[in-house]
Design a protein around this motif. Structure first.
Motif, PDB file in Angstrom:
ATOM      1  N   ASN A   1    -104.835 -10.971 101.710  1.00 35.71           N
ATOM      2  CA  ASN A   1    -103.915 -11.565 102.698  1.00 35.71           C
ATOM      3  C   ASN A   1    -103.262 -10.490 103.576  1.00 35.71           C
ATOM      4  O   ASN A   1    -102.948 -10.735 104.732  1.00 35.71           O
ATOM      5  CB  ASN A   1    -102.838 -12.394 101.999  1.00 35.71           C
ATOM      6  N   LYS A   2    -103.076  -9.291 102.996  1.00 42.89           N
ATOM      7  CA  LYS A   2    -102.507  -8.189 103.793  1.00 42.89           C
ATOM      8  C   LYS A   2    -103.516  -7.741 104.852  1.00 42.89           C
ATOM      9  O   LYS A   2    -103.142  -7.370 105.975  1.00 42.89           O
ATOM     10  CB  LYS A   2    -102.154  -6.988 102.896  1.00 42.89           C
ATOM     11  N   VAL A   3    -104.784  -7.780 104.490  1.00 42.05           N
ATOM     12  CA  VAL A   3    -105.835  -7.400 105.446  1.00 42.05           C
ATOM     13  C   VAL A   3    -105.870  -8.434 106.574  1.00 42.05           C
ATOM     14  O   VAL A   3    -105.950  -8.082 107.764  1.00 42.05           O
ATOM     15  CB  VAL A   3    -107.207  -7.296 104.726  1.00 42.05           C
ATOM     16  N   VAL A   4    -105.775  -9.692 106.196  1.00 46.07           N
ATOM     17  CA  VAL A   4    -105.780 -10.776 107.191  1.00 46.07           C
ATOM     18  C   VAL A   4    -104.575 -10.632 108.129  1.00 46.07           C
ATOM     19  O   VAL A   4    -104.705 -10.760 109.352  1.00 46.07           O
ATOM     20  CB  VAL A   4    -105.780 -12.152 106.465  1.00 46.07           C
ATOM     21  N   GLU A   5    -103.409 -10.323 107.539  1.00 50.61           N
ATOM     22  CA  GLU A   5    -102.200 -10.120 108.364  1.00 50.61           C
ATOM     23  C   GLU A   5    -102.434  -9.035 109.413  1.00 50.61           C
ATOM     24  O   GLU A   5    -102.057  -9.160 110.572  1.00 50.61           O
ATOM     25  CB  GLU A   5    -101.039  -9.638 107.482  1.00 50.61           C
ATOM     26  N   LYS A   6    -103.069  -7.940 108.966  1.00 51.36           N
ATOM     27  CA  LYS A   6    -103.337  -6.822 109.888  1.00 51.36           C
ATOM     28  C   LYS A   6    -104.270  -7.263 111.021  1.00 51.36           C
ATOM     29  O   LYS A   6    -104.030  -6.948 112.198  1.00 51.36           O
ATOM     30  CB  LYS A   6    -103.967  -5.659 109.088  1.00 51.36           C
ATOM     31  N   ILE A   7    -105.310  -8.000 110.669  1.00 50.34           N
ATOM     32  CA  ILE A   7    -106.266  -8.464 111.689  1.00 50.34           C
ATOM     33  C   ILE A   7    -105.562  -9.381 112.697  1.00 50.34           C
ATOM     34  O   ILE A   7    -105.724  -9.245 113.916  1.00 50.34           O
ATOM     35  CB  ILE A   7    -107.457  -9.186 111.013  1.00 50.34           C
ATOM     36  N   ASN A   8    -104.733 -10.274 112.171  1.00 50.76           N
ATOM     37  CA  ASN A   8    -104.016 -11.215 113.055  1.00 50.76           C
ATOM     38  C   ASN A   8    -102.986 -10.504 113.926  1.00 50.76           C
ATOM     39  O   ASN A   8    -102.803 -10.844 115.099  1.00 50.76           O
ATOM     40  CB  ASN A   8    -103.362 -12.328 112.229  1.00 50.76           C
TER      41      ASN A   8
ATOM     42  N   ARG B   1    -101.946  -8.568 119.626  1.00 50.07           N
ATOM     43  CA  ARG B   1    -101.774  -7.498 120.625  1.00 50.07           C
ATOM     44  C   ARG B   1    -102.983  -7.399 121.541  1.00 50.07           C
ATOM     45  O   ARG B   1    -103.182  -6.407 122.240  1.00 50.07           O
ATOM     46  CB  ARG B   1    -101.574  -6.146 119.920  1.00 50.07           C
ATOM     47  N   GLY B   2    -103.878  -8.382 121.441  1.00 52.28           N
ATOM     48  CA  GLY B   2    -105.058  -8.389 122.310  1.00 52.28           C
ATOM     49  C   GLY B   2    -106.232  -7.583 121.783  1.00 52.28           C
ATOM     50  O   GLY B   2    -107.225  -7.379 122.474  1.00 52.28           O
ATOM     51  N   LYS B   3    -106.143  -7.129 120.541  1.00 53.53           N
ATOM     52  CA  LYS B   3    -107.262  -6.374 119.946  1.00 53.53           C
ATOM     53  C   LYS B   3    -108.145  -7.353 119.189  1.00 53.53           C
ATOM     54  O   LYS B   3    -107.804  -7.811 118.098  1.00 53.53           O
ATOM     55  CB  LYS B   3    -106.738  -5.306 118.971  1.00 53.53           C
ATOM     56  N   GLU B   4    -109.270  -7.672 119.800  1.00 54.00           N
ATOM     57  CA  GLU B   4    -110.124  -8.715 119.237  1.00 54.00           C
ATOM     58  C   GLU B   4    -111.175  -8.180 118.256  1.00 54.00           C
ATOM     59  O   GLU B   4    -112.204  -8.796 118.047  1.00 54.00           O
ATOM     60  CB  GLU B   4    -110.811  -9.491 120.382  1.00 54.00           C
ATOM     61  N   PHE B   5    -110.938  -7.019 117.730  1.00 52.30           N
ATOM     62  CA  PHE B   5    -111.884  -6.473 116.735  1.00 52.30           C
ATOM     63  C   PHE B   5    -111.085  -5.656 115.721  1.00 52.30           C
ATOM     64  O   PHE B   5    -109.955  -5.229 115.994  1.00 52.30           O
ATOM     65  CB  PHE B   5    -112.936  -5.573 117.405  1.00 52.30           C
ATOM     66  N   THR B   6    -111.693  -5.447 114.564  1.00 49.91           N
ATOM     67  CA  THR B   6    -111.046  -4.628 113.524  1.00 49.91           C
ATOM     68  C   THR B   6    -112.118  -3.874 112.748  1.00 49.91           C
ATOM     69  O   THR B   6    -113.198  -4.404 112.481  1.00 49.91           O
ATOM     70  CB  THR B   6    -110.218  -5.525 112.557  1.00 49.91           C
ATOM     71  N   ILE B   7    -111.793  -2.629 112.405  1.00 51.67           N
ATOM     72  CA  ILE B   7    -112.703  -1.823 111.587  1.00 51.67           C
ATOM     73  C   ILE B   7    -112.076  -1.649 110.201  1.00 51.67           C
ATOM     74  O   ILE B   7    -110.940  -1.187 110.078  1.00 51.67           O
ATOM     75  CB  ILE B   7    -112.920  -0.415 112.205  1.00 51.67           C
ATOM     76  N   VAL B   8    -112.847  -2.018 109.187  1.00 51.84           N
ATOM     77  CA  VAL B   8    -112.385  -1.918 107.798  1.00 51.84           C
ATOM     78  C   VAL B   8    -113.305  -0.957 107.046  1.00 51.84           C
ATOM     79  O   VAL B   8    -114.525  -1.114 107.084  1.00 51.84           O
ATOM     80  CB  VAL B   8    -112.436  -3.313 107.111  1.00 51.84           C
TER      81      VAL B   8
END
Ligand code: F6P
Length: 378
Positions: free
Chosen positions: A212-219, A224-231
């Motif tokens: 859920n913390k990872v999901v929070e970060k993605i959201n 902020r308009g960042k439509e991608f995430t690198i994990v």
């Protein structure tokens, strides 16, 4: 000191050949003959060794990946798996045969290039009266008492390049890209490459994660308009209410790492896709992290390790591990490396319980990650 032997044991790592070269060259400087056991402790058991010579096999090695004398990560000579003719399996302590081979050949010292499991066996041999000097090799960077093992820097560079490349697809397709990296039970490769590659999330074994913390970060990034995430996910990472993902359980006997990790990247990507609705893909970097040419840093570090190992032998300092601490070469006893994992043979190293160096929560890398706002899953 007239005659020494080198063995390389465990998974291959960039810089092994550079260490071999450095030992052979320093040996030549001191008028010492150098040999190499073939395939690590297996060669020691089978009395299989070759002369290492700068005029032939031991030159032109600095940039070469792998190890010219081969390696094995499924041999524990203190608890050796023997398959009988009728198919039954027995485990035997064949270490005395190895000691006999060392004595008969007249080796004054054996240099063991390997990780914690290899060094545990080196300590066990030292108790049998033979001279061992360990050199800490592993891309995982998890050997106790040394700040950096050789091979690690190259693995981090390869992982960093992979993150750079994954950014392209992540940004173009608006996806979550998950990269699974090696490291076994330590998160060094994941954390350092995540910082070097500018990842948004790093999940490491030392910090069981909450998805859920990872999901929070993605959201938060999306807002902020960042439509991608690198994990970046370490192969040994685990959810806080779950287990490590094991690809395969091996049956090679005690004293060896019988667990092959792998699959956590897929799990994390699937969970993210389910919980965020964003397309998520996972990539397993695998063996490219430990193959190929060593970085300039690893070539120099390996050369420092190899020359120091031979210097220690010339000074008559045995049963130690060469270390790199606070920017200086030094050594600690193999006994210290083994830590509390003292039982000879059967309860050997290279297991989950080994005395390995993990990422501590007060490490600079953790502080840096948190300062940058990187999500560590907690
Ligand atoms: O210890 C080095 C390492 O590459 C780990 O990062 C990984 O878990 C393991 O070895 C894989 O070992 P194997 O060569 O047995 O697949």
């Amino acid at each position: 000191m007239k005659k020494v032997a080198i063995l390389t044991n465990g998974g291959d790592a960039p810089g092994l050949n550079a260490v071999i070269r450095a030992i052979v060259k320093t040996a030549r400087t001191n008028g010492v003959e150098c040999y190499g056991f073939i395939e690590g402790y297996k060669g020691l058991l089978e009395n299989n060794y070759v002369k290492l010579d700068l005029a032939s096999n031991a030159s032109g090695l600095l940039h070469k990946g792998g190890t010219i004398i081969g390696t094995s990560n499924s041999t524990n000579v203190f608890n050796y798996k023997v398959v009988n003719e009728d198919g039954s399996v027995e485990y035997k302590d064949l270490s005395d045969k190895c000691v006999e081979n060392i004595k008969n050949a007249g080796f004054d010292c054996v240099f063991a290039l390997g990780g914690d499991g290899t060094q545990k066996s080196s300590r066990d041999f030292s108790l049998k009266g033979v001279n061992f000097i360990g050199v800490p090799k592993t891309i995982d960077n998890d050997v106790a008492h040394t700040d950096m093992t050789f091979g690690y820097n190259t693995a981090v560079s390869v992982a960093t390049e992979a993150i750079d490349r994954l950014h392209t697809t992540a940004e173009s397709h608006h996806r979550v890209m998950v990269l699974e990296v090696m490291g076994r039970y330590a998160g060094w490769i994941a954390l350092e490459s995540a910082i070097a590659g500018g990842a948004d999330v790093a999940l490491i074994p030392e910090i069981p994660y909450d998805i859920n913390k990872v999901v929070e970060k993605i959201n938060e990034r999306r807002s902020r308009g960042k439509e991608f995430t690198i994990v970046v996910v370490s192969e040994g990472a685990m959810p806080k209410d779950g287990e490590m993902v094991v690809k395969m359980n091996l049956n090679d006997g005690s004293g060896l790492d019988n667990i092959r990790l792998g699959g956590i990247g897929d799990k994390v990507a699937n969970d993210i896709e389910r919980l965020t609705g964003m397309v998520s893909r996972s990539t397993v970097l695998g063996y490219v992290q430990r193959g190929g040419t060593p970085s300039a840093f690893d070539r120099v570090l390996s050369t420092k390790y190899g020359t120091k190992a031979m210097e220690l032998a010339m000074e008559g300092i045995f049963n130690v591990l060469v270390t790199y601490k606070d920017g200086k070469m030094g050594y600690v006893t193999l006994e210290d490396v083994v830590g509390n994992n003292k039982v000879v043979g059967a309860a050997s190293g290279n297991t989950k319980e080994s005395n390995i160096r993990k990422v501590e929560l007060n490490d600079d890398l953790v502080r840096v990650a948190r300062d940058l706002g990187m999500c560590l899953g907690d």
